[in-house]
Design a protein around this motif. Structure first.
Motif, PDB file in Angstrom:
ATOM      1  N   THR A 145       0.751  -1.128  -0.099  1.00 41.62           N
ATOM      2  CA  THR A 145      -0.001  -0.008  -0.043  1.00 41.62           C
ATOM      3  C   THR A 145       0.756   1.268  -0.185  1.00 41.62           C
ATOM      4  O   THR A 145       0.566   2.112  -0.800  1.00 41.62           O
ATOM      5  CB  THR A 145      -1.033  -0.057   1.232  1.00 41.62           C
ATOM      6  OG1 THR A 145      -1.659  -1.222   1.035  1.00 41.62           O
ATOM      7  CG2 THR A 145      -1.663   1.418   1.382  1.00 41.62           C
ATOM      8  N   GLY A 223     -11.809  -6.590  -4.742  1.00 44.80           N
ATOM      9  CA  GLY A 223     -11.052  -5.287  -4.024  1.00 44.80           C
ATOM     10  C   GLY A 223     -10.719  -4.261  -4.994  1.00 44.80           C
ATOM     11  O   GLY A 223      -9.989  -3.360  -4.664  1.00 44.80           O
ATOM     12  N   LYS A 224     -11.185  -4.220  -6.451  1.00 48.20           N
ATOM     13  CA  LYS A 224     -10.756  -3.399  -7.230  1.00 48.20           C
ATOM     14  C   LYS A 224      -9.541  -3.260  -7.522  1.00 48.20           C
ATOM     15  O   LYS A 224      -8.920  -2.206  -7.736  1.00 48.20           O
ATOM     16  CB  LYS A 224     -11.365  -2.140  -6.818  1.00 48.20           C
ATOM     17  CG  LYS A 224     -13.210  -2.257  -6.882  1.00 48.20           C
ATOM     18  CD  LYS A 224     -13.711  -1.009  -6.284  1.00 48.20           C
ATOM     19  CE  LYS A 224     -15.279  -1.029  -6.305  1.00 48.20           C
ATOM     20  NZ  LYS A 224     -15.866   0.359  -6.129  1.00 48.20           N
ATOM     21  N   LYS A 226      -6.925  -3.216  -5.513  1.00 48.24           N
ATOM     22  CA  LYS A 226      -6.256  -2.367  -4.547  1.00 48.24           C
ATOM     23  C   LYS A 226      -5.932  -3.110  -3.337  1.00 48.24           C
ATOM     24  O   LYS A 226      -6.732  -4.077  -2.986  1.00 48.24           O
ATOM     25  CB  LYS A 226      -6.982  -1.350  -4.243  1.00 48.24           C
ATOM     26  CG  LYS A 226      -7.604  -0.259  -5.398  1.00 48.24           C
ATOM     27  CD  LYS A 226      -8.472   0.819  -4.715  1.00 48.24           C
ATOM     28  CE  LYS A 226      -8.618   1.715  -6.120  1.00 48.24           C
ATOM     29  NZ  LYS A 226      -9.459   2.694  -5.751  1.00 48.24           N
ATOM     30  N   PRO A 229      -8.575  -3.122  -0.031  1.00 46.42           N
ATOM     31  CA  PRO A 229      -9.699  -3.729  -0.369  1.00 46.42           C
ATOM     32  C   PRO A 229      -9.663  -5.223  -0.442  1.00 46.42           C
ATOM     33  O   PRO A 229     -10.462  -6.106  -0.026  1.00 46.42           O
ATOM     34  CB  PRO A 229     -10.426  -2.897  -1.478  1.00 46.42           C
ATOM     35  CG  PRO A 229      -9.646  -1.702  -1.449  1.00 46.42           C
ATOM     36  CD  PRO A 229      -8.197  -1.774  -0.797  1.00 46.42           C
ATOM     37  N   ALA A 232      -9.388  -7.107   2.604  1.00 49.72           N
ATOM     38  CA  ALA A 232     -10.785  -6.964   3.291  1.00 49.72           C
ATOM     39  C   ALA A 232     -11.411  -8.385   2.707  1.00 49.72           C
ATOM     40  O   ALA A 232     -12.182  -9.091   3.478  1.00 49.72           O
ATOM     41  CB  ALA A 232     -11.448  -5.816   3.382  1.00 49.72           C
ATOM     42  N   ALA A 233     -11.639  -8.507   1.464  1.00 48.88           N
ATOM     43  CA  ALA A 233     -12.246  -9.708   0.730  1.00 48.88           C
ATOM     44  C   ALA A 233     -11.664 -10.811   1.040  1.00 48.88           C
ATOM     45  O   ALA A 233     -12.264 -11.751   1.167  1.00 48.88           O
ATOM     46  CB  ALA A 233     -12.045  -9.294  -0.706  1.00 48.88           C
ATOM     47  N   SER A 281     -16.488  -2.865 -10.534  1.00 52.39           N
ATOM     48  CA  SER A 281     -15.109  -3.071 -10.628  1.00 52.39           C
ATOM     49  C   SER A 281     -14.390  -2.565 -11.697  1.00 52.39           C
ATOM     50  O   SER A 281     -14.998  -3.147 -13.040  1.00 52.39           O
ATOM     51  CB  SER A 281     -14.688  -4.238 -10.170  1.00 52.39           C
ATOM     52  OG  SER A 281     -14.775  -4.760  -8.833  1.00 52.39           O
TER      53      SER A 281
END
Length: 291
Positions: A145, A223-224, A226, A229, A232-233, A281
């Motif tokens: 990130t 999570g597109k 990224k 995200p 998190a998925a 997405s």
């Protein structure tokens, strides 16, 4: 029933089960944000799981297995890059070919090494990882990130997948960026496989990834593309996996739920997540496009 204990148990199970997904999804992100479709994550994970288990057992040390899995991941990632970048093979077909090839080669190798097409010998309990892969997975997400947002090379990766022409105009080799990204993709996904055989289990067993490479790809799309995200998925899918393990043997009205119905829960959650959010997405603009 102690609900507090149940919640804590599910939380720790979710974190453990998310570890291989996190590594594989971050590997997929490296490749796809550079513009290279990667459906070969399953094969990368299988290679990492097998090589890690073999080396770890031979040295009776999990870290030796982890290092060997890293080298194997870099090698298969570079081989995939050779086919899709240099030889310009179809990326989806090549990825599926890698998956099928590895699924066939590993039983052949176990037959040669251990005269068995089943599991590899188990690593001693005291030599297995306890928490290290989980900590590394969290650190990898944080590092990627920061890297993508704050460094020049991170921006090169993003531009390679979004605007490769602009990157070439600035004098940076898109081909080199993609080579590095896909090779690292192999290493990260191999870490996911090694976390299965050296952390969640103590040996390699046939097809032990159980489709996690495809689940990691789904988490990446969900999570597109990224890091946070996608992370998190991975937790969402791992939670569904933890719940299905907990539900095995559960009875409703005195009738036990068939274990096959319970085991498909993570995959149902994956399908529902993609079906509900895939339209929102947007993949990198140059994803799958040749230079």
């Amino acid at each position: 029933m102690d609900y507090a204990l149940l919640v804590v148990t599910l939380l720790f199970a979710t974190l453990r089960l998310a570890t291989p997904l996190i590594f594989a999804s971050m590997g997929g992100m490296m490749s796809e944000r550079s513009g290279v479709v990667n459906v070969a994550l399953e094969s990368f994970m299988l290679v990492g799981a097998f090589v890690g288990a073999v080396a770890g057992h031979s040295a009776s040390h999990a870290w030796i297995g982890w290092i060997a899995a890293t080298i194997a991941g870099l090698a298969i990632g570079a081989l995939y890059a050779l086919f899709v970048i240099e030889l310009r093979a179809d990326q989806i077909v090549t990825g599926m070919a890698f998956n099928l090839l590895v699924m066939g080669v590993i039983p052949f190798m176990t037959k040669i090494l251990y005269n068995s097409t089943g599991s590899t010998p188990a690593l001693p309990a005291e030599s297995r990882f306890t928490f290290e892969p989980l900590a590394m997975a969290f650190l990898l997400v944080i590092a990627l990130t920061w890297w993508l947002r704050k460094t020049r090379s991170g921006l090169w990766l993003l531009f390679a997948g979004e605007h490769p022409e602009a990157l070439m105009a600035s004098g940076v080799s898109v081909r080199k960026v993609r080579w590095i990204a896909v090779t690292l993709s192999g290493a990260f996904a191999a870490w996911g496989g090694a976390s299965l055989s050296l952390y969640l289990a103590s040996s390699y067993s046939p097809m032990m990834t159980g489709g996690r490479g495809f689940m990691a790809l789904a988490a990446l799309i969900f999570g597109k593309w990224k890091p946070l995200p996608a992370f998190a998925a991975c937790l969402l899918f791992a939670f569904a996996d933890a719940v299905q393990i907990r539900l095995q043997g559960t009875q409703i009205g005195g009738v036990e739920i068939p274990v096959q119905f319970v085991q498909i829960l993570p995959y149902i959650v994956t399908i529902i997540a993609l079906a509900g959010f895939i339209g929102a997405s947007r993949p990198p603009k140059a994803l799958g496009k040749e230079l």
